[in-house]
Design an enzyme around this catalytic site. Structure first.
Site, PDB file in Angstrom:
ATOM      1  N   LYS A  83      67.591  -8.702  15.975  1.00 29.86           N
ATOM      2  CA  LYS A  83      66.335  -7.952  16.016  1.00 29.86           C
ATOM      3  C   LYS A  83      66.273  -7.210  17.347  1.00 29.86           C
ATOM      4  O   LYS A  83      66.666  -7.768  18.390  1.00 29.86           O
ATOM      5  CB  LYS A  83      65.148  -8.918  15.888  1.00 29.86           C
ATOM      6  CG  LYS A  83      63.788  -8.241  15.823  1.00 29.86           C
ATOM      7  CD  LYS A  83      62.661  -9.245  15.563  1.00 29.86           C
ATOM      8  CE  LYS A  83      61.300  -8.583  15.457  1.00 29.86           C
ATOM      9  NZ  LYS A  83      60.211  -9.540  15.188  1.00 29.86           N
ATOM     10  N   SER A 143      57.063  -8.388  11.310  1.00 27.43           N
ATOM     11  CA  SER A 143      57.706  -7.333  12.047  1.00 27.43           C
ATOM     12  C   SER A 143      59.227  -7.343  11.973  1.00 27.43           C
ATOM     13  O   SER A 143      59.853  -6.326  12.279  1.00 27.43           O
ATOM     14  CB  SER A 143      57.292  -7.411  13.513  1.00 27.43           C
ATOM     15  OG  SER A 143      57.789  -8.599  14.104  1.00 27.43           O
ATOM     16  N   SER A 174      56.284 -13.161  11.371  1.00 29.83           N
ATOM     17  CA  SER A 174      57.272 -12.084  11.321  1.00 29.83           C
ATOM     18  C   SER A 174      58.676 -12.486  10.900  1.00 29.83           C
ATOM     19  O   SER A 174      59.514 -11.599  10.700  1.00 29.83           O
ATOM     20  CB  SER A 174      57.351 -11.384  12.673  1.00 29.83           C
ATOM     21  OG  SER A 174      56.276 -10.497  12.792  1.00 29.83           O
TER      22      SER A 174
HETATM   23  N1  GLN Z   1      51.631  -9.446  11.401  1.00 24.41           N
HETATM   24  C1  GLN Z   1      51.342 -10.222  12.562  1.00 24.41           C
HETATM   25  C2  GLN Z   1      50.925  -9.313  13.697  1.00 24.41           C
HETATM   26  O1  GLN Z   1      50.917  -8.154  13.487  1.00 24.41           O
HETATM   27  C3  GLN Z   1      52.513 -11.082  12.958  1.00 24.41           C
HETATM   28  C4  GLN Z   1      53.562 -10.350  13.676  1.00 24.41           C
HETATM   29  C5  GLN Z   1      54.629 -11.231  14.264  1.00 24.41           C
HETATM   30  O2  GLN Z   1      54.791 -12.385  13.864  1.00 24.41           O
HETATM   31  N2  GLN Z   1      55.321 -10.713  15.264  1.00 24.41           N
HETATM   32  O3  GLN Z   1      50.624  -9.723  14.763  1.00 24.41           O
END
Ligand code: GLN
Length: 492
Positions: free
Chosen positions: A79, A154, A178
């Protein structure tokens, strides 16, 4: 060999050690697939073909000399939130479009030390804020199962790359879902470890008390191999815990599903917006686990309605603090021709950050401001503790807790959800991070539009082995994790 991308990590490991193919052949095979197929998916931000082939040659020498680890010569994707020395690390942001880290994240260094080959860096929501990967400065990644759908976020690039067989496995990070939600949207297995199990050193910070790295792969077994590399104490991360690491591969059959008590939170299955197909597939998977000997126990998680507001207060608060370092002075994007220092700060940040990141900084700054700190931030921390206690009470009754990973399958690209609509989609994943618990997503079939559905199992602290083992045994008895997106069947 034309089907190297179909092999599991164990098969790749055996194939390499028995010299059925070399790491160079395997790496080239994946690079060819990326070159042919990734134009349709756009999962990679950076492909490091030259370095990958050099790493593959080095791995082949190690294999030949007989010093190989189980993973020597196997490729992976990182990532683009993990710092990689000499390779761009963007976090999906214009702010870091040209950022080359002078050091490797601990996870990256460990992967290298184990002989893994880096294929490249994969796309993500900007600074990991989002659930669709559409907030990336580099454009939206497509879901391999349906190119008009998002892969989730994400860690959407990680999920899409693995689901399209453009990497055998990938690293991801999970602050509020995410890893689990994109794994669910793309039909993969993904593990969010206990907070403190995987080093955060060199992982670009979003919300430091919630962020945790973990593996994303096609099966629990494949995740276990990567988890063996990622887990462990790190002197460079004061929140990483000094606790022995299990051998996740050896332990894959160590937990018995027979007699396993699985908690079913009654609040979770009455959530408004829970899709009927998702509910049906998850219930079928629980029935299957019951047939395998598990005992389903209805439990109460009384704080469910507080998850979204608590997380969307604490995460932006921490983000506003973490992202104050991007000021146009030290590194990252700098605006042109600033008239004075204030102009430099303001324009660098306004031009360098996208809309969602700016929204979170504003919310977080507001919540931390002197007059509102007690009313918002302190209150949210208290609710966070209650959410944790709710889980601890549940774990007195049950071994693991079952839930969907997300209320729906993958959204359409450009669905243009309001921020609040998007935040509500995180209902099933946020509490795990607030409590610091581990949880896993496993694919459990498709909805009526042929999009993957995921089951989430939440474990008590340090139960990664148990979670991987339960899913492994489920995967020995079922075929859902072997279903591939049509695009993965294309040959390079
Ligand atoms: N969708 C969540 C957010 O926008 C989780 C994102 C994540 O786990 N990095 O914060």
């Amino acid at each position: 060999m034309t089907d190297l991308h179909r092999l599991s990590i164990r098969e790749l490991s055996e194939g390499l050690s028995q010299t059925q193919f070399s790491s160079r052949e395997l790496t080239q095979h994946y690079l060819d697939r990326i070159a042919k197929i990734d134009g349709q998916i756009q999962s990679y931000v950076t492909v490091t073909a030259e370095q990958a082939l050099a790493q593959a040659d080095a791995a082949d020498a190690v294999l030949k000399a007989g010093h190989a680890t189980a993973l020597t010569g196997i490729p992976l994707a990182h990532k683009d939130i993990f710092c990689t020395q000499g390779i761009k690390t963007t976090a999906g942001s214009k702010m870091l479009d040209n950022f080359i880290s002078p050091y490797d994240a601990t996870v990256v260094a460990k992967a290298k030390a184990a002989g893994l080959v880096t294929l490249g860096k994969v796309n993500m929501d900007e600074f990991a804020m989002g659930s669709t990967s559409e907030s990336s400065y580099f454009g939206a990644t497509k879901n391999p199962w349906a190119l008009d759908r998002v892969p989730g976020g994400s860690s959407g690039g990680s999920a899409a790359a693995v689901a399209a067989d453009l990497a055998p496995f990938a690293t991801g990070t999970d602050t509020g879902g995410s890893i689990r939600q994109p794994a669910s949207f793309c039909g993969l297995t993904g593990l969010k470890p206990t907070y403190g199990r995987v080093s955060r050193y060199g992982m670009i910070a979003y919300a430091s008390s919630l962020d945790q790295g973990g593996p994303m792969a096609r099966s629990a077994e494949d995740c276990a191999y990567l988890m063996n590399i990622m887990a462990g104490h790190d002197d460079k991360d004061s929140t990483s815990v000094e606790k022995d690491v299990d051998d996740y591969v050896v332990n894959l059959n160590a937990t018995s599903v027979k007699g396993l008590r699985i908690g079913i939170p009654k609040q979770y299955f009455n959530v408004a917006g829970l899709d009927a197909d998702v509910k049906a597939r998850v219930e079928e998977s629980l029935k299957k686990l019951e047939d395998m000997g598990a005992i389903l126990v209805e439990i109460d998680l009384t704080m469910t309605e507080s998850y979204v507001p608590t997380y969307y207060l604490i995460a932006p608060a921490e983000a506003s603090s973490n992202l104050s370092r991007y000021d146009g002075v030290r590194y990252g994007y700098r605006c042109e021709n600033p008239v004075d220092l204030m102009d430099l700060y303001k324009r660098s940040r306004s031009e360098g950050f996208g809309a969602e990141v700016q929204r979170r900084i504003l919310i977080g700054t507001y919540a931390l401001s002197a007059g509102y700190y007690d009313a918002y931030y302190v209150k949210a921390q208290k609710v966070r503790r209650l959410i944790q206690q709710d889980f601890l009470k549940a774990f007195e009754q049950v071994d693991v807790i079952a839930a969907p990973s997300a209320p729906t399958t993958a959204y359409k690209i450009g669905a243009d959800l309001t921020p609040v609509e998007m935040y509500l989609g995180d209902i099933y994943t946020l509490a795990v991070n607030l409590a610091g618990l581990p949880a896993i997503n496993a694919p459990v079939g498709l909805d009526s539009q042929n999009l993957p559905v995921g089951l989430q199992l939440i474990g008590n602290y340090w139960s990664e082995s148990q979670l991987l083992s339960i899913v492994h045994q489920y995967q020995q008895d079922t075929q859902f994790h072997t279903q591939r997106a049509a695009i993965a069947e294309e040959t390079a």
